[in-house]
Scaffold this motif. Structure first.
Motif, PDB file in Angstrom:
ATOM      1  N   ASP A 137       0.854  -1.180   0.000  1.00 19.52           N
ATOM      2  CA  ASP A 137       0.000   0.000   0.000  1.00 19.52           C
ATOM      3  C   ASP A 137       0.895   1.235   0.000  1.00 19.52           C
ATOM      4  O   ASP A 137       1.766   1.393   0.858  1.00 19.52           O
ATOM      5  CB  ASP A 137      -0.900  -0.007   1.245  1.00 19.52           C
ATOM      6  N   GLU A 167     -13.826   7.617  11.589  1.00 18.99           N
ATOM      7  CA  GLU A 167     -14.444   6.591  10.758  1.00 18.99           C
ATOM      8  C   GLU A 167     -15.383   5.700  11.556  1.00 18.99           C
ATOM      9  O   GLU A 167     -16.457   5.315  11.064  1.00 18.99           O
ATOM     10  CB  GLU A 167     -13.350   5.757  10.071  1.00 18.99           C
ATOM     11  N   HIS A 208     -12.449   4.413   1.081  1.00 14.04           N
ATOM     12  CA  HIS A 208     -11.001   4.458   0.912  1.00 14.04           C
ATOM     13  C   HIS A 208     -10.572   4.503  -0.558  1.00 14.04           C
ATOM     14  O   HIS A 208      -9.385   4.366  -0.855  1.00 14.04           O
ATOM     15  CB  HIS A 208     -10.363   3.248   1.603  1.00 14.04           C
ATOM     16  N   GLY A 211      -7.448   6.537  -1.728  1.00 13.19           N
ATOM     17  CA  GLY A 211      -6.394   6.485  -0.732  1.00 13.19           C
ATOM     18  C   GLY A 211      -5.647   5.167  -0.728  1.00 13.19           C
ATOM     19  O   GLY A 211      -4.486   5.098  -0.335  1.00 13.19           O
ATOM     20  N   SER A 212      -6.336   4.097  -1.145  1.00  9.65           N
ATOM     21  CA  SER A 212      -5.718   2.768  -1.193  1.00  9.65           C
ATOM     22  C   SER A 212      -5.906   2.175  -2.583  1.00  9.65           C
ATOM     23  O   SER A 212      -6.805   2.581  -3.330  1.00  9.65           O
ATOM     24  CB  SER A 212      -6.357   1.844  -0.141  1.00  9.65           C
ATOM     25  N   LEU A 220     -10.678  -4.164   2.816  1.00 11.38           N
ATOM     26  CA  LEU A 220     -11.158  -3.107   3.708  1.00 11.38           C
ATOM     27  C   LEU A 220     -12.658  -3.238   3.967  1.00 11.38           C
ATOM     28  O   LEU A 220     -13.133  -2.969   5.075  1.00 11.38           O
ATOM     29  CB  LEU A 220     -10.836  -1.739   3.106  1.00 11.38           C
ATOM     30  N   ASN A 248      -4.481  -0.311  12.343  1.00  7.61           N
ATOM     31  CA  ASN A 248      -3.732   0.756  11.675  1.00  7.61           C
ATOM     32  C   ASN A 248      -2.298   0.846  12.175  1.00  7.61           C
ATOM     33  O   ASN A 248      -1.388   1.186  11.421  1.00  7.61           O
ATOM     34  CB  ASN A 248      -4.445   2.097  11.867  1.00  7.61           C
TER      35      ASN A 248
END
Length: 305
Positions: A137, A167, A208, A211-212, A220, A248
């Motif tokens: 990632d 979140e 996400h 972002g990913s 996810l 995380n």
């Protein structure tokens, strides 16, 4: 044996909305939850303005912009749903969104560990199925976390403190209960839980996008489903925040090639900050007047049994 009746007239104490007790949780339903979800996304667009203004011409600027952007974005993830749902069904308290400790709080770490192990096993299987093994990632590098140790710590704390609060508040504190309670009006409770968790998980994965990498989105989404189930079992958003923080921490520590000791130090620091924020939130709520419900809007529904 009879109980003597007091002849003294006194007002009954107000129920503590911030602690586990007989006070029922306020319910708002899917319409209010989706409205809060959409409004939050609209507001979150503006939180990127300071990041764009700072720029990313250096690693320091990139990390600074990422941290500021994370703080503002996740503040919107909390503030906008509070505003929207509060206007529709009345003022919310911590209890209504699961920010409370259940009677047997000692079980929370056990459920968190079980949920983490389950997620790691499922994500490993999905990774192999999607040929994601060996894929890295790029988010930590995009956030400027690899520029220096200070940048790594700053971004790491933003990822392990701000993201879990924002979140989880939006997705599991507001969206999931609204979905579940509405579905429970026409389906059995277990169907409401399963379908609500599935929809929430899919939206969590979509959250996400950008972002990913796309290959990580199903993983996810699975994480989002597991977080819903964890919330359903424990009834406490604190469990979700702890699991989200732990996951995380592992992700950022691996991405930055930190040692196990470095990862543990980041996790301990993040959990300490989260605990301090929870204490401050309780103290602030204790000073607020009791919320006033707004019946008759047709948005609140009874939670499933």
């Amino acid at each position: 044996m009879t109980t003597p009746v007091s002849t003294t007239t006194s007002s009954p104490p107000a129920p503590d909305r911030g602690a586990a007790g007989p006070t029922p949780r306020m319910s708002w339903g899917a319409p209010a939850a989706f409205l809060a979800f959409i409004a939050t996304f609209g507001a979150a667009i503006f939180t990127s303005i300071p990041t764009l203004a700072i720029g990313d011409d250096t690693n320091t600027a990139k990390a600074t912009g990422s941290v500021i952007g994370s703080i503002l974005q996740n503040a919107a993830f909390v503030g906008v749903p509070l505003l929207i749902v509060g206007m529709l069904v009345g003022g919310l308290r911590r209890r209504d969104v699961g920010l409370l400790m259940p009677p047997r709080a000692w079980r929370i770490p056990l459920f968190v560990v079980a949920a983490l192990v389950l997620y790691l096993l499922i994500s490993a299987g999905l990774g192999a199925l999607l040929n994601a093994d060996g894929q890295e990632d790029s988010l930590p590098e995009d956030l400027g976390a690899k520029g220096s140790l200070v940048a790594g710590i700053a971004v790491g704390l933003a990822v392990t403190v701000c993201a879990p609060i924002g979140e989880e508040f939006l997705m599991r504190g507001i969206l999931y209960p609204g979905l579940r309670d509405s579905i429970a009006r026409f389906a059995p409770a277990w169907v409401a839980v399963a379908l609500g968790a599935l929809i929430d998980g899919i939206l969590f994965g979509a959250l996400h996008i950008g972002g990913s990498k796309a290959i990580f989105l199903p993983i996810l989404a699975t994480f989002g489903i597991i977080l819903c189930l964890l919330y359903q079992v424990t009834g406490s958003l604190y469990a979700n925040i702890l699991l989200h923080c732990t996951n995380n921490t592992i992700a950022i520590a691996v991405a930055l090639d930190w040692s196990v000791l470095g990862g543990l130090a980041l996790w301990a620091g993040a959990v300490s900050i989260l605990g301090l924020i929870a204490l401050i939130a309780k103290r602030v709520e204790d000073r607020l007047p009791p919320p006033r419900a707004r019946p008759g809007l047709g948005l609140g529904v009874p939670p499933p049994a």
